[in-house]
Design an enzyme around this catalytic site. Structure first.
Site, short mmCIF file in Angstrom:
data_model
loop_
_atom_site.label_atom_id
_atom_site.label_comp_id
_atom_site.label_asym_id
_atom_site.label_seq_id
_atom_site.Cartn_x
_atom_site.Cartn_y
_atom_site.Cartn_z
N PHE A 46 -14.24 -6.11 -0.50
CA PHE A 46 -15.25 -5.40 -1.28
C PHE A 46 -16.77 -5.54 -0.56
O PHE A 46 -17.42 -6.17 -1.12
CB PHE A 46 -15.58 -6.15 -2.74
CG PHE A 46 -14.25 -5.71 -3.61
CD1 PHE A 46 -13.57 -4.49 -3.50
CD2 PHE A 46 -13.62 -6.64 -4.59
CE1 PHE A 46 -12.59 -4.06 -4.35
CE2 PHE A 46 -12.56 -6.27 -5.44
CZ PHE A 46 -12.07 -5.14 -5.36
N PRO A 47 -16.84 -5.16 0.58
CA PRO A 47 -18.06 -5.35 1.33
C PRO A 47 -19.41 -4.81 0.87
O PRO A 47 -20.40 -5.22 1.24
CB PRO A 47 -17.50 -4.62 2.79
CG PRO A 47 -16.67 -3.61 2.62
CD PRO A 47 -15.78 -4.11 1.52
N LEU A 48 -19.13 -3.96 -0.01
CA LEU A 48 -20.28 -3.08 -0.55
C LEU A 48 -20.37 -3.46 -2.12
O LEU A 48 -21.05 -2.76 -3.10
CB LEU A 48 -20.06 -1.61 -0.66
CG LEU A 48 -20.30 -1.33 0.74
CD1 LEU A 48 -20.19 0.25 1.21
CD2 LEU A 48 -21.83 -1.63 1.64
N GLY A 49 -19.62 -4.46 -2.72
CA GLY A 49 -19.60 -4.99 -4.25
C GLY A 49 -18.14 -4.30 -4.56
O GLY A 49 -17.50 -4.10 -3.85
N PHE A 55 -15.16 -2.70 -9.92
CA PHE A 55 -15.01 -3.22 -11.27
C PHE A 55 -16.05 -3.28 -12.24
O PHE A 55 -17.10 -3.87 -11.79
CB PHE A 55 -14.45 -4.59 -10.89
CG PHE A 55 -12.88 -4.82 -10.52
CD1 PHE A 55 -12.05 -4.00 -11.36
CD2 PHE A 55 -12.72 -5.53 -9.51
CE1 PHE A 55 -10.69 -4.16 -10.69
CE2 PHE A 55 -11.24 -5.55 -8.82
CZ PHE A 55 -10.34 -4.75 -9.74
N TYR A 105 0.89 -1.17 0.05
CA TYR A 105 -0.05 -0.04 -0.10
C TYR A 105 0.87 1.33 -0.13
O TYR A 105 1.35 1.67 1.09
CB TYR A 105 -0.91 0.03 1.08
CG TYR A 105 -2.04 -1.11 1.24
CD1 TYR A 105 -2.00 -1.92 0.01
CD2 TYR A 105 -2.68 -1.24 2.52
CE1 TYR A 105 -3.29 -2.57 0.20
CE2 TYR A 105 -3.82 -2.16 2.61
CZ TYR A 105 -3.91 -2.94 1.32
OH TYR A 105 -5.04 -3.98 1.51
#
Length: 317
Positions: free
Chosen positions: A229-232, A235, A70
């Site tokens: 990606f807890p909210l989708g 991409f 990161y």
């Protein structure tokens, strides 16, 4: 095992734990943690980055998720500074890192895989140096078995046993405290269980629930489930939780945002779920912490549970 430890609802600084208390690698942590990847956006304002981490601690967050790749070490260095300035002691917060990739600033993507055992060891050493730690409490091995992202090819196709051998050796040497896995299939997790796995980080959300059986296995094995990606996902081809009519309706009824509903559903869905939403802004950080106060009644949960799971599979080559 009861994941919510009601006797440990406050952090070392005395703040109520964000989202309540959860368990990770044998330690009690806030169920709402902080994913530090987006701190790279504050590269030109280091004071703001440290201030954001200070605010995390004030809001009851004591679980930071990071990686050497990161910001090519910048994020780790900021966490190192913040731990000394904010928490006052390394043991007051739990820092989790990951290995399996490395920066590739001149490549077509900012990251390239680093899956070979010698690369995993080098990455742990780099994390130790930039974090200023003698031991990282938990290190996740990022594989490429499932989920969106890069796929291993050629020399980067490495057998799980070879990777676990070096991770176990690093644990035995005291350089890491526990081993986690990321982007793994159910079969890979089952193969890895004898090594002692403390955490799984997979892409998972209300609209991407193909890992439900793996989540249940983790709950039964006292393994924390830490979705990315807890909210989708942003991409193309992957759905977003915040676009779902049931989520929008619940948010309207509760007076919160669709993103807060999506995160709250995860906390309600299974007791071993820990969240690590990331941000570079204090207002967004506070909104994430407020998710811990969002209550979903049975009717709302039923409506959300009925949302179909339809994950896309995006591979970056």
């Amino acid at each position: 095992m009861a994941y919510l430890d009601r006797s440990a609802e406050v952090t070392a600084s005395g703040a109520p734990r964000a989202g309540g208390a959860g368990r990770l690698a044998g330690r009690t942590v806030s169920r709402i943690g902080f994913g530090a990847m987006q701190l790279e956006r504050l590269r030109n304002d280091r004071k703001a980055a440290v201030a954001l981490l200070r605010r995390c601690v004030e809001l009851g967050i004591d679980h930071f998720d990071t990686a050497q790749f990161y910001g090519h070490g910048f994020v780790n260095e900021v966490i190192r500074e913040a731990i000394r300035e904010v928490a006052g002691a390394e043991d007051d917060v739990m820092v989790v890192s990951k290995v399996g990739a490395e920066p590739d600033p001149d490549g077509p993507l900012p990251l390239r895989l680093a899956q070979r055992p010698e690369q995993l060891r080098a990455a742990v050493e780099d994390n130790l140096a930039t974090l200023g730690m003698g031991r990282i409490p938990l290190v996740n091995l990022r594989r490429t078995d499932t989920g969106p992202g890069l796929r291993a090819e050629g020399g980067q196709v490495v057998d799980l046993d070879d990777q676990l051998a070096v991770m176990t050796a690093l644990r035995d040497e005291g350089k890491i405290g526990a081993i986690g896995l990321s982007s793994v299939s159910l079969d890979v997790l089952r193969r890895a269980l004898p090594a002692g796995i403390a955490c799984v980080q997979n892409a998972y959300s209300l609209v991407a629930r193909e890992d439900e059986e793996m989540l249940r296995l983790c709950a039964g094995e006292d393994i924390a489930w830490v979705p990315y990606f807890p909210l989708g996902s942003a991409f193309a081809g992957m759905p977003k939780v915040t676009d779902e009519p049931a989520v929008i309706a619940a948010a309207r009824d509760l007076g919160v945002t669709p993103a807060q509903v999506g995160l709250a559903w995860l906390l309600h869905h299974a007791p071993n779920v820990l969240l690590i939403p990331g941000t570079a802004g204090p207002a967004h950080l506070e909104a994430n912490v407020q998710v811990g106060a969002v209550t979903l009644d049975e009717a709302t949960l039923s409506a959300l549970d009925a949302v179909p799971s339809r994950p896309g599979d995006v591979t970056l080559d």
